[in-house]
Each structure stands twice: as C-alpha cells, then as structure tokens.
Design a protein around this motif. Structure first.
Motif, PDB file in Angstrom:
ATOM      1  N   TRP A   1      36.142  46.157  39.459  1.00  0.00           N
ATOM      2  CA  TRP A   1      34.785  46.216  38.930  1.00  0.00           C
ATOM      3  C   TRP A   1      33.897  45.264  39.726  1.00  0.00           C
ATOM      4  CZ3 TRP A   1      32.464  49.474  35.760  1.00  0.00           C
ATOM      5  CH2 TRP A   1      33.228  50.216  34.856  1.00  0.00           C
ATOM      6  N   TYR A   2      32.650  45.693  39.964  1.00  0.00           N
ATOM      7  CA  TYR A   2      31.646  44.839  40.574  1.00  0.00           C
ATOM      8  C   TYR A   2      30.506  44.673  39.575  1.00  0.00           C
ATOM      9  CZ  TYR A   2      34.197  45.986  44.831  1.00  0.00           C
ATOM     10  OH  TYR A   2      35.188  46.153  45.777  1.00  0.00           O
ATOM     11  N   VAL A   3      30.220  43.425  39.227  1.00  0.00           N
ATOM     12  CA  VAL A   3      29.193  43.128  38.227  1.00  0.00           C
ATOM     13  C   VAL A   3      27.842  42.934  38.912  1.00  0.00           C
ATOM     14  CG1 VAL A   3      28.466  41.557  36.390  1.00  0.00           C
ATOM     15  CG2 VAL A   3      30.901  42.078  36.702  1.00  0.00           C
ATOM     16  N   VAL A   4      26.833  43.618  38.391  1.00  0.00           N
ATOM     17  CA  VAL A   4      25.472  43.535  38.930  1.00  0.00           C
ATOM     18  C   VAL A   4      24.598  42.819  37.912  1.00  0.00           C
ATOM     19  CG1 VAL A   4      23.492  44.838  39.801  1.00  0.00           C
ATOM     20  CG2 VAL A   4      25.812  45.742  40.111  1.00  0.00           C
ATOM     21  N   GLU A   5      24.096  41.641  38.261  1.00  0.00           N
ATOM     22  CA  GLU A   5      23.152  40.944  37.386  1.00  0.00           C
ATOM     23  C   GLU A   5      21.831  41.716  37.393  1.00  0.00           C
ATOM     24  OE1 GLU A   5      23.656  38.535  35.452  1.00  0.00           O
ATOM     25  OE2 GLU A   5      25.478  37.532  36.154  1.00  0.00           O
TER      26      GLU A   5
ATOM     27  N   GLU B   1      37.457  42.948  27.233  1.00  0.00           N
ATOM     28  CA  GLU B   1      38.806  43.522  27.147  1.00  0.00           C
ATOM     29  C   GLU B   1      38.971  44.644  28.174  1.00  0.00           C
ATOM     30  OE1 GLU B   1      41.957  45.174  23.774  1.00  0.00           O
ATOM     31  OE2 GLU B   1      39.952  44.483  23.201  1.00  0.00           O
ATOM     32  N   MET B   2      37.921  45.419  28.373  1.00  0.00           N
ATOM     33  CA  MET B   2      37.961  46.494  29.362  1.00  0.00           C
ATOM     34  C   MET B   2      38.238  45.938  30.757  1.00  0.00           C
ATOM     35  SD  MET B   2      34.808  48.879  30.645  1.00  0.00           S
ATOM     36  CE  MET B   2      34.164  47.518  31.636  1.00  0.00           C
ATOM     37  N   LEU B   3      37.558  44.848  31.103  1.00  0.00           N
ATOM     38  CA  LEU B   3      37.745  44.254  32.419  1.00  0.00           C
ATOM     39  C   LEU B   3      39.158  43.706  32.589  1.00  0.00           C
ATOM     40  CD1 LEU B   3      34.354  42.371  32.962  1.00  0.00           C
ATOM     41  CD2 LEU B   3      35.060  44.578  33.901  1.00  0.00           C
ATOM     42  N   VAL B   4      39.712  43.133  31.532  1.00  0.00           N
ATOM     43  CA  VAL B   4      41.074  42.595  31.610  1.00  0.00           C
ATOM     44  C   VAL B   4      42.056  43.686  32.029  1.00  0.00           C
ATOM     45  CG1 VAL B   4      42.989  41.717  30.225  1.00  0.00           C
ATOM     46  CG2 VAL B   4      40.726  40.692  29.999  1.00  0.00           C
ATOM     47  N   HIS B   5      41.889  44.892  31.485  1.00  0.00           N
ATOM     48  CA  HIS B   5      42.858  45.961  31.721  1.00  0.00           C
ATOM     49  C   HIS B   5      42.543  46.819  32.944  1.00  0.00           C
ATOM     50  CE1 HIS B   5      43.786  45.027  27.484  1.00  0.00           C
ATOM     51  NE2 HIS B   5      44.986  45.512  27.765  1.00  0.00           N
ATOM     52  N   THR B   6      41.279  46.925  33.330  1.00  0.00           N
ATOM     53  CA  THR B   6      40.910  47.918  34.353  1.00  0.00           C
ATOM     54  C   THR B   6      40.292  47.323  35.606  1.00  0.00           C
ATOM     55  OG1 THR B   6      38.710  48.307  33.366  1.00  0.00           O
ATOM     56  CG2 THR B   6      40.541  49.655  32.557  1.00  0.00           C
ATOM     57  N   ASP B   7      40.119  46.010  35.670  1.00  0.00           N
ATOM     58  CA  ASP B   7      39.644  45.366  36.898  1.00  0.00           C
ATOM     59  C   ASP B   7      40.869  45.038  37.739  1.00  0.00           C
ATOM     60  OD1 ASP B   7      38.178  44.122  38.851  1.00  0.00           O
ATOM     61  OD2 ASP B   7      37.840  42.285  37.713  1.00  0.00           O
ATOM     62  N   VAL B   8      41.316  46.018  38.511  1.00  0.00           N
ATOM     63  CA  VAL B   8      42.558  45.886  39.261  1.00  0.00           C
ATOM     64  C   VAL B   8      42.245  45.999  40.755  1.00  0.00           C
ATOM     65  CG1 VAL B   8      43.970  46.785  37.382  1.00  0.00           C
ATOM     66  CG2 VAL B   8      43.000  48.363  39.058  1.00  0.00           C
ATOM     67  N   PRO B   9      43.129  45.494  41.611  1.00  0.00           N
ATOM     68  CA  PRO B   9      42.832  45.467  43.050  1.00  0.00           C
ATOM     69  C   PRO B   9      42.506  46.827  43.655  1.00  0.00           C
ATOM     70  CG  PRO B   9      44.693  44.033  42.559  1.00  0.00           C
ATOM     71  CD  PRO B   9      44.381  44.762  41.296  1.00  0.00           C
TER      72      PRO B   9
END
Length: 268
Positions: A197-201, A185-193
């Motif tokens: 967010w950059y995900v690190v495996e 849910e956090m990514l839906v609202h705050t992953d904006v252009p």
C-alpha cells in the motif's frame, strides 16, 4: 502551491501518462491501480486528472455499484475479476475489493467469517495477479477528520456535488474511529511486499494529486514508443457539381450563447 506551478506540473505529469498509455498499448502490458480511502479524500478528483487526456478505449474506470442479489451469491472477487484489464489496457478501480475491509466491515454488511476469509485470501489473490504479469498499484488517500467534515459541508450547498453526499457518507462521521481501526487492520494483513500500500496525504488536494501521479509514474517501467510522424495533407479541391444542402433542411440547436452575450451587453 501557486496555481501556475500546479497547472504546469499537472500538465507535465499528464503528458507522461500519455506516454504510459502508448507504452501499454504497444507492449501489451496490463496495469491495475486501486484507489481507496475515506469518503471525500480526493480519490475521484485524482482519477479525473489522470484520465483527462487518455483514451477510454485503453484506460477504464471501474466504479462498481452495490452488488446485485446474484453477485452476492458469487465468489467475492468474481465481479472485480470481470473488470481486470486485457493486454494493452489500464484499469483504475475507484474503490475495489477492499470494500469488504472497509464499509462492509464497519457497517456490518458482511459476516465475521466472510471478513476473516477476505483477509486471508486477498494477499493470495493479489499475488496471483502479480505473478500473471499485472502491474498492481494500491493507493490509500488519507484525510483528516477536520478536512473531511469541511468537504462534506461544502457539498451541502454545491448543486453539482450534492450527489456525492450520501447517507453512508454522513454515517462515516459517526464511525470515524471504527473506520480507522478497519483501515489499520486492513494494512496489517494486506500491505505485503508483492503488493504494498502507498499512503497519499490528501488534506491538500493539489499536492495529493501531484504526489500520487508522480509516484505512479515512477513505478511503471515505461519508455517512449516510436510512432510515425503525422502530417496533415493539403485539402483537395472541391469536386465539381457538389453543393451543400440548404441550412433550412437541417434542425440546428438554438443559439444559447447568443442569448448570454446579449444579456451581458445589456448589463454593461
């Protein structure tokens, strides 16, 4: 990954980070890097490698404790704003204002209204930072439940890492799916252009460190900053009349290493 390859690439990236530091100081740039993710995801280890050769006068780590009673009466972002960099500084947030979207949401430390307000305001808050010229980078360290549990278990018997294992960490095991939903849910609202967010495996720590550091460097428009070549002068001759005070006048720490060497000689 072979350890020699890892160490060589790590050092190369760390040398580039020194160049970033010099560029930031020379240009007055402001850099904010947000590190988020589950407990034991490898955030702290990555931050340690990033800062290993950097100046604490230029690069700061912001790892805030739980808010005080006074801070709980402030605007939510207020205590984080106090940690933002001035010109020529870099701040690494070891957890950040996103506590509200994670642990506070899952553990019930904030109200539904506070959480909804956070989701609305955060993209606006971060847009203000970006528009003011701050280079904002956000990284989410993603670890599997099996690997997280393995790391928790290794901390139980490790005398130098036991402090990393808290009741909150253990509770995260029982609430794995709740944290997953909160992250989604956090990514839906705050992953904006403007502030993605950059995900690190991060199941493999060495890979996570190198991947994150290399990506961070690729997003910062730094250049080599010219600096004067430093040459060591010849040591001047001792001035006449100076004598070093007798050693007996100073209190020296005990020679602990001599004890260790003596024990090794006896064992051999």
């Amino acid at each position: 990954m072979d350890n020699d390859v890892y160490e060589a690439e790590l050092f190369r990236l760390q040398a580039e980070l020194v160049k970033v530091q010099q560029w930031v100081r020379a240009t007055g740039a402001r850099v904010v890097v947000v590190f988020e993710g589950r407990d034991a995801a490898g955030k702290g280890g990555t931050i340690k490698r990033i800062t290993e050769y950097l100046s604490p006068r230029i690069v700061r780590i912001a790892a805030l404790p739980a808010p005080t009673e006074r801070e709980r009466g402030q605007w939510y972002y207020q205590r984080y704003i106090a940690q933002l960099p001035a010109a020529g500084e870099i701040v690494l947030f070891d957890r950040s204002w996103y506590n509200r979207a994670g642990v506070e949401r899952v553990m019930g430390f904030c109200t539904p209204q506070e959480y909804s307000r956070f989701m609305r305001q955060t993209p606006i808050f971060e847009q203000m930072l970006v528009e003011d010229g701050i280079l904002l980078r956000k990284y989410w360290f993603s670890v599997s439940d099996e690997e997280q549990l393995k790391r928790f278990r290794s901390r139980l018997s490790d005398p130098v890492r036991q402090w990393k294992l808290s009741p909150m960490d253990l509770e995260s095991i029982n609430r794995w799916e709740d944290y997953s939903r909160a992250k989604d849910e956090m990514l839906v609202h705050t992953d904006v252009p403007s502030s993605p967010w950059y995900v690190v495996e991060s199941d493999i720590k060495k890979h996570a460190r190198l991947n994150m550091m290399a990506h961070l460097l690729s997003t910062i428009p730094y250049e080599d900053v010219p600096h004067e070549k430093v040459e060591l002068p010849d040591r001047p001759k001792a001035s006449s009349g100076y004598e070093r005070p007798p050693r007996e006048l100073s209190t020296y720490v005990p020679d602990h290493t001599a004890t260790l060497l003596g024990d090794r000689e006896r064992d051999s």
